[in-house]
Design an enzyme around this catalytic site. Sequence first.
Site, short mmCIF file in Angstrom:
data_model
loop_
_atom_site.label_atom_id
_atom_site.label_comp_id
_atom_site.label_asym_id
_atom_site.label_seq_id
_atom_site.Cartn_x
_atom_site.Cartn_y
_atom_site.Cartn_z
N GLU A 294 0.97 -1.35 0.05
CA GLU A 294 0.03 0.10 -0.08
C GLU A 294 0.76 1.29 0.18
O GLU A 294 0.82 1.85 0.89
CB GLU A 294 -0.87 0.24 1.29
CG GLU A 294 -1.76 -0.86 1.51
CD GLU A 294 -2.39 -0.97 2.90
OE1 GLU A 294 -2.03 -0.20 3.98
OE2 GLU A 294 -3.33 -1.90 3.18
N CYS A 362 -1.24 34.01 9.48
CA CYS A 362 -1.03 34.80 10.67
C CYS A 362 -0.64 33.68 11.75
O CYS A 362 -1.21 33.25 12.57
CB CYS A 362 -2.07 35.62 11.08
SG CYS A 362 -2.49 36.82 9.93
N1 LLP Z 1 -1.42 2.33 4.51
C1 LLP Z 1 -1.68 2.82 5.61
C2 LLP Z 1 -2.70 1.90 6.55
C3 LLP Z 1 -1.46 3.94 6.04
O1 LLP Z 1 -1.84 4.52 7.11
C4 LLP Z 1 -0.59 4.68 5.10
C5 LLP Z 1 -0.19 6.24 5.52
C6 LLP Z 1 0.06 3.97 4.08
C7 LLP Z 1 -0.48 3.04 3.79
C8 LLP Z 1 0.80 4.90 3.11
O2 LLP Z 1 1.88 5.29 3.62
P1 LLP Z 1 3.38 5.93 2.58
O3 LLP Z 1 3.65 4.78 1.63
O4 LLP Z 1 2.47 7.12 2.14
O5 LLP Z 1 4.33 6.17 3.89
N2 LLP Z 1 1.19 13.01 6.54
C9 LLP Z 1 2.27 12.35 6.68
C10 LLP Z 1 2.32 10.97 6.37
C11 LLP Z 1 1.32 10.06 6.91
C12 LLP Z 1 1.06 8.67 6.57
C13 LLP Z 1 -0.16 8.12 6.93
N3 LLP Z 1 -0.69 6.80 6.55
C14 LLP Z 1 3.43 12.95 6.26
O6 LLP Z 1 3.10 14.19 5.33
O7 LLP Z 1 4.62 12.62 6.17
#
Ligand code: LLP
Length: 439
Positions: A294, A362
């Site tokens: 994922e 702000c």
């Molecule tokens: N699967 C699940 C269950 C997740 O919670 C997430 C991300 C992913 C897959 C994908 O993760 P990735 O491959 O993108 O690392 N807003 C934060 C990142 C939050 C990730 C949340 N979950 C940032 O800007 O670094």
Amino acid sequence: MPPVRATGQHRSRMGQGVLTAAFPRLDGVLHAECVPLERIAAAAGTPTFVYSASLVRERFHALDEALAAVPHRIHYTLKANSNRAVLGVLRALGSGVDVVSGGELFRARAAGFAGADIIFGGVGKTDDELREALSAGVALINAESEAEVRAIGRIAGELGVEARVSLRVNPEVTVEAAHHYIKTGERGHKFGIPYDDALHVAHVAAALPRVALAGLDMHLGSMLSRAEPYRAGAERLAELCAQIRAAGITTLRHLDVGGGLSVRYADEVPLDPAEFARAVIPIVQATGLELIVEPGRFIVGNAGILMSRVLYRKHSGGKDYAVADAGMTELIRPSYYNAHHRIEAVRRVDGTQLLNVVGPVCESGDFLALDRPMDDVAPGDLLAVFDAGAYGYVMSSNYNGRRRPAEVLVDGDRFAVVTARESYDDLVRHEVPHPDWRS
Ligand code: LLP
């Protein structure tokens, strides 16, 4: 795939491992693939997110090829970037998706994904969302607790359908992530079923008439740069799979190791998909299950920039500021996670300067870069804030009455505005101007 012209500089940067192929500097001007960013700014204004379709494709293929030795499915995680045009690029490649809300399910379906291509996850699904997911015929629901498994069974009964359920297990593996907010698979986190309870929940799921226990799932966190936690987590899922089978439950089909593959923002060494594959493939192969991944950031993180214009320069308390027309409302990662995003002038400028790039909001926490040696930009100059393809637009907000920005997709020498900038009317669209008081 349309060719992305490589200049000498472009090649040398790639040699240093800085991936700028999607945004090359040609004759001193940054481009998105073959389109000058200045042309996009003239057409769409600023601030605007610009995405490279070719890099999205390249990343998808890189991961797909790394996993080729086992039956696998890539379910791109919508939360990183849920723009429908970006989703369209991935759908054309045969990607599946992973969604975590009714809204993301709606988006995925609007982008043309069939129920069978969708995994529905999330730590707090409502009955309505479960109803929507089951009615859409999603491939799997990743359940996060025994109570949720029972709710899925109840709603599947009401709808007269069978629910394919995967248990999201907390493998309780310690990881190094860039920020503690993006770790999810350690002991005591809110996510997933505690490892020691998972066998019991598997029994509950297997006994429910409308539930098929089809998979095991984990997600360790985000920005993971080492393969070892994936190996450790996958091993724990494989052990659990053996225990479930030993208990006579034979319906497991999928083993989902989540997302979290890192990308390069500054000088990090991201996890090589081949190394990730070497860690998980032997474990998954031994179980005979289909591997699911994922990824979000890995697919889109480097494939987007945020383009902004410098409004003012100022000097205060010994510091030099560039006030830009984008800030935390467009890209919250610097303020929220102290994240580093490389920033360059779109048209090469002479000289460098230690700058604070701040936004118009702000809040003192409204910045894109602090104390950063960078191009000595002037009012009117365009800036490219790199690696903003993941968790950029999707985390943007209307705070301070800011209209959410435009999004542009580039593919070779073509570009299209794929999300219009919000209008002022959009800001009040859902407000009721004359309250209809009730008592
Ligand atoms: N699967 C699940 C269950 C997740 O919670 C997430 C991300 C992913 C897959 C994908 O993760 P990735 O491959 O993108 O690392 N807003 C934060 C990142 C939050 C990730 C949340 N979950 C940032 O800007 O670094």
